[in-house]
Enzyme design. Structure first.
Site, PDB file in Angstrom:
ATOM      1  N   ASP A  34       0.857  -1.189   0.000  1.00  0.00           N
ATOM      2  CA  ASP A  34       0.000   0.000   0.000  1.00  0.00           C
ATOM      3  C   ASP A  34       0.891   1.237   0.000  1.00  0.00           C
ATOM      4  OD1 ASP A  34      -2.279   1.833   0.708  1.00  0.00           O
ATOM      5  OD2 ASP A  34      -3.276  -0.069   1.128  1.00  0.00           O
ATOM      6  N   HIS A  66      -3.646   6.319   3.723  1.00  0.00           N
ATOM      7  CA  HIS A  66      -4.341   5.094   3.334  1.00  0.00           C
ATOM      8  C   HIS A  66      -3.655   3.843   3.866  1.00  0.00           C
ATOM      9  CE1 HIS A  66      -5.904   1.906   0.624  1.00  0.00           C
ATOM     10  NE2 HIS A  66      -7.004   2.647   0.618  1.00  0.00           N
ATOM     11  N   SER A 226     -11.282  -1.060   1.164  1.00  0.00           N
ATOM     12  CA  SER A 226      -9.859  -1.086   1.522  1.00  0.00           C
ATOM     13  C   SER A 226      -9.683  -1.500   2.974  1.00  0.00           C
ATOM     14  CB  SER A 226      -9.230   0.295   1.317  1.00  0.00           C
ATOM     15  OG  SER A 226      -9.051   0.586  -0.043  1.00  0.00           O
TER      16      SER A 226
END
Length: 560
Positions: A34, A66, A226
Site C-alpha cells: 500500500d 491510506h 480497503s
C-alpha cells in the site's frame, strides 16, 4: 536475519510474550502492500517490521494515510479476535511494502510484481492489497501465483464503485475478494451500496464508519472495502497464528464455510463470523475433519443402463447454458456480456465459465463472449473443434483429429499432445485423456492436482481448480489434489460412469442412474439421495446440475 526471526525479536523486545499480552506461537506476518505506513502510529508502534519501498519516483510518494489506516485495521481486528476468543493480545506483525499504484500505468506492473515477490520471499503469511485496477496484468498475477504456490493467502479490496464490473487484484483466481456490508434499521445485514457487486466477491465485513486511527492517533470514521480487506487480513493472520497445525488455506475456508449468508449480488459466501469460524476450527482440530464434510449414502440397486444422449448443458460460476434448437438459453447471470451468446445461431455445444460463455457451432467453429481475462476469449482459427474446456484463466480446445490448443495463460504447454479423446480444466491446469487411457496434465501444480502420471486405463476425466479425477475401465475413481474435505478418498466408489467436481466436493454418477457426492457440503450440495435415473452431471464451485432420463434438470447447491 530471517524476517520471522526478526518478528519474534520484536515481540520479545516489546514484552509481547507476557501472560497479559501475547501468545506463545510464532508471529504471523501480514504484509500490507500500500502507500506509506506510519510505524509510529499508536496501533502500529512495535507491531511492524521494516519493509521496502517499490516506487518509481521517491518524490511522487503517496503521502496520504491510506496505508496506515489499512495496517491499523489489520492490527485492530486481529487484536479484537485474539482478546475475545483467546484472551490474549494478537502477535501478528505488519510488513509494510510501499507502492504507488499509479506507477503501474508507467511500468506495466513491474514494481507491483516485485513488491509482491518481496513480500512472499520475506515470509509473509498473508498479503493484503487494498487497491484496484480495471485491467488484469499477467505479470502481476504470475507473482501472486508464485506466492500461492508457497501457501501465502492473498486478500484484496473488492472495490468501491458499487458496480458489477471486475477489479484486480481482487478478481484474480485465488485472491480473497472482500466487500462491505452495513446494518439496516432492523439490524439486518445488507451489502453496502458502494461495495462492488460482481460474482467474484468472497466475503463481506462491516465496512461503514469503521473507527480507525490516523497518523496523529486521532480516531476517524472510515468507510470502504480497503479497510474491510485490511480487517479480514488481520483476522486471517490471527487465526493462522492460533491454529498453526492447520493449513493456511483451510483456515481461510473456515471463514468461507461459516459466513452468514446475505442475499443479493456481490455478497459471496456472506458476512464474516469469527465466532463461528473459531468454533469450526476447534471442531476440526478435535475431529480431524471439517464440520461441513458430508458423504452421500451409497446405493446398491441393480445397474440400469441409459441410452447415450447428446446433452449440451453447462454449469458456470453464476450462470448455466442450455442448447435448445441450436440456440443458447442462459439461466442466471447474463452480465458483463456473457449473455450475448443468446444471439448466436447454429450452435452444437455450449460452455459456461466463471465469467464467460463459449460455444461450438455446427461447422466446428468456436466462439466466446464475456470477460476476456488473459485473452481467453480469443479463439481465432479454432476450427474443426470437438469440445472446449473453460478455465477461469484460459480456454482449452480439442479438435476432431485429437489435438489440443490453449489460450495465452498456458500457451505452448500442450503442443506435443495427440490422439486426445477428452479434455478438462481447472484454474491453473488442463488435463487430457488419450486413446490408450493415459492422462496428460499441464500447468501449475499448486494443489498437487496434476499428479496423475501413474494413472492407467482411464475412460473419463474431470477437473476443478484444486483437483483432477479419473474413472478407470473398472468404474473406479482416482483423484489427485487437495483433500481437506476428504474429496479424494473414493476407494468405495464403484461402477461409476461420470464424475465432476466443484470447490471442495466431488459428485459421481453410477451406471444405475444414482448420484453420490462427497466433500464440502456447502448449501447442501452433497445431499443427493433424492436424485434418481440421472444421465448427466456438471459441477462448478458451489453447485452442480443433474439431468434425468426425461431431460428434467435439477440443481443442487447454490450459484455464486
Amino acid at each position: 536475519m530471517n524476517i520471522k526471526v526478526a518478528a519474534l525479536a520484536f515481540c520479545m523486545l516489546f514484552n509481547f510474550n507476557t501472560t497479559e499480552n501475547i501468545n506463545e506461537y510464532e508471529p504471523t506476518i501480514v504484509a500490507i502492500i500500500d502507500s506509506h505506513v506510519n510505524m509510529d502510529q499508536e496501533y502500529l508502534k512495535g507491531r511492524c517490521i521494516q519493509g521496502e519501498s517499490f516506487i518509481l519516483d521517491e518524490d511522487n510518494k503517496n503521502k496520504e494515510n491510506h496505508g496506515t489506516y489499512v495496517a491499523g485495521a489489520a492490527i485492530k481486528y486481529a487484536d479484537m479476535t485474539s482478546r475475545l476468543f483467546f484472551q490474549k493480545k494478537s502477535s501478528i506483525m505488519i510488513l509494510p511494502v510501499e507502492i504507488n499504484v499509479e506507477d503501474t500505468q508507467t511500468d506495466s506492473g513491474f514494481l507491483l510484481g516485485e513488491a509482491i515477490q518481496y513480500a512472499v520471499d520475506s515470509g509473509a503469511d498473508v498479503i493484503n492489497m487494498s487497491f484496484s485496477s480495471s485491467s488484469p496484468n499477467l505479470y502481476v498475477y504470475e507473482k501472486i501465483r508464485y506466492g500461492m504456490e508457497k501457501g501465502v493467502i492473498f486478500v484484496s479490496a473488492a472495490g468501491n464503485s458499487g458496480y458489477s464490473s471486475y477489479c484486480f487484484p481482487a478478481s484474480y483466481d485465488g485472491v480473497v475478494s472482500v466487500g462491505s456490508y452495513s446494518l439496516d434499521e432492523q439490524g439486518n445485514r445488507k451489502r453496502s451500496t458502494f461495495s462492488n457487486s460482481n460474482d467474484d466477491v468472497d466475503l463481506l465485513f462491516q465496512g461503514e464508519k469503521m473507527l480507525l486511527k490516523d497518523t496523529s492517533n486521532k480516531y476517524l470514521e472510515k468507510s470502504g472495502t480497503s479497510y474491510t480487506s485490511g480487517a479480514v487480513s488481520g483476522i486471517i493472520g490471527e487465526l493462522i497464528s492460533r491454529y498453526p497445525n492447520i493449513n493456511k488455506q483451510h483456515v481461510l475456508y473456515a471463514l468461507y464455510d461459516t459466513a452468514n449468508s446475505i442475499d443479493g449480488p456481490g455478497c459471496g459466501y456472506g458476512a464474516v463470523d469469527v465466532l463461528k469460524a473459531v468454533d469450526y476450527l476447534n471442531k476440526y482440530m478435535s475431529a480431524k475433519i471439517p464440520p461441513t464434510y458430508n458423504e452421500s449414502l451409497q446405493d446398491n440397486s441393480p445397474p440400469k443402463k441409459f441410452a447415450a444422449s447428446e446433452i449440451s448443458i453447462s454449469a458456470g460460476r453464476s450462470h448455466i447454458t442450455v442448447v435448445e434448437n441450436n440456440k443458447i438459453r442462459i439461466i442466471g447471470n447474463t452480465g458483463l456480456n456473457r449473455g450475448y451468446a443468446v444471439n448466436w445461431t447454429n450452435i452444437r455445444k455450449s460452455y459456461a465459465g466463471s465469467d464467460n460463455t463459449s460455444a461450438i457451432d455446427l461447422n466446428g467453429c468456436s466462439k466466446a463472449c464475456g470477460y476476456n481475462l488473459f485473452n481467453k476469449n480469443i479463439l481465432r482459427n479454432w476450427v474443426n473443434m470437438d469440445s472446449l474446456a473453460l478455465s477461469r484463466n484460459f480456454t482449452a480446445g480439442l479438435t476432431n483429429d485429437g489435438n489440443v490448443c490453449v489460450t495465452d495463460y498456458l500457451e505452448g504447454k500442450v503442443s506435443q499432445w495427440n490422439n486426445i479423446m477428452q479434455i478438462t480444466s481447472g484454474s491453473h491446469h488442463v488435463a487430457a485423456l488419450d486413446s490408450s487411457g493415459r492422462v496428460y496434465t499441464a500447468g501449475y501444480n499448486i494443489y498437487g492436482q496434476i499428479n496423475t502420471s501413474d494413472w492407467k486405463n482411464i475412460k473419463y476425466i474431470a477437473a476443478s481448480t484444486k483437483n483432477t479425477y479419473g474413472i478407470d475401465s473398472e468404474g473406479n475413481v482416482l483423484a489427485a489434489g487437495d483433500n481437506h474435505y476428504n474429496q479424494c478418498n473414493l476407494n468405495d466408489w464403484k461402477d461409476m460412469v461420470s464424475v465432476d467436481a466443484g470447490d471442495g466436493y466431488v459428485v459421481g454418477l453410477k451406471s444405475n442412474g444414482k448420484v453420490v457426492a462427497k466433500g464440502r457440503n456447502l448449501y447442501g450440495v452433497c445431499i443427493v439421495e433424492d436424485l434418481n435415473n440421472i444421465i448427466f452431471i456438471d459441477a462448478y464451485d458451489t453447485y452442480f446440475v443433474a439431468v434425468d432420463e426425461n431431460l428434467n434438470m435439477f440443481i443442487k447447491g447454490k450459484m455464486r
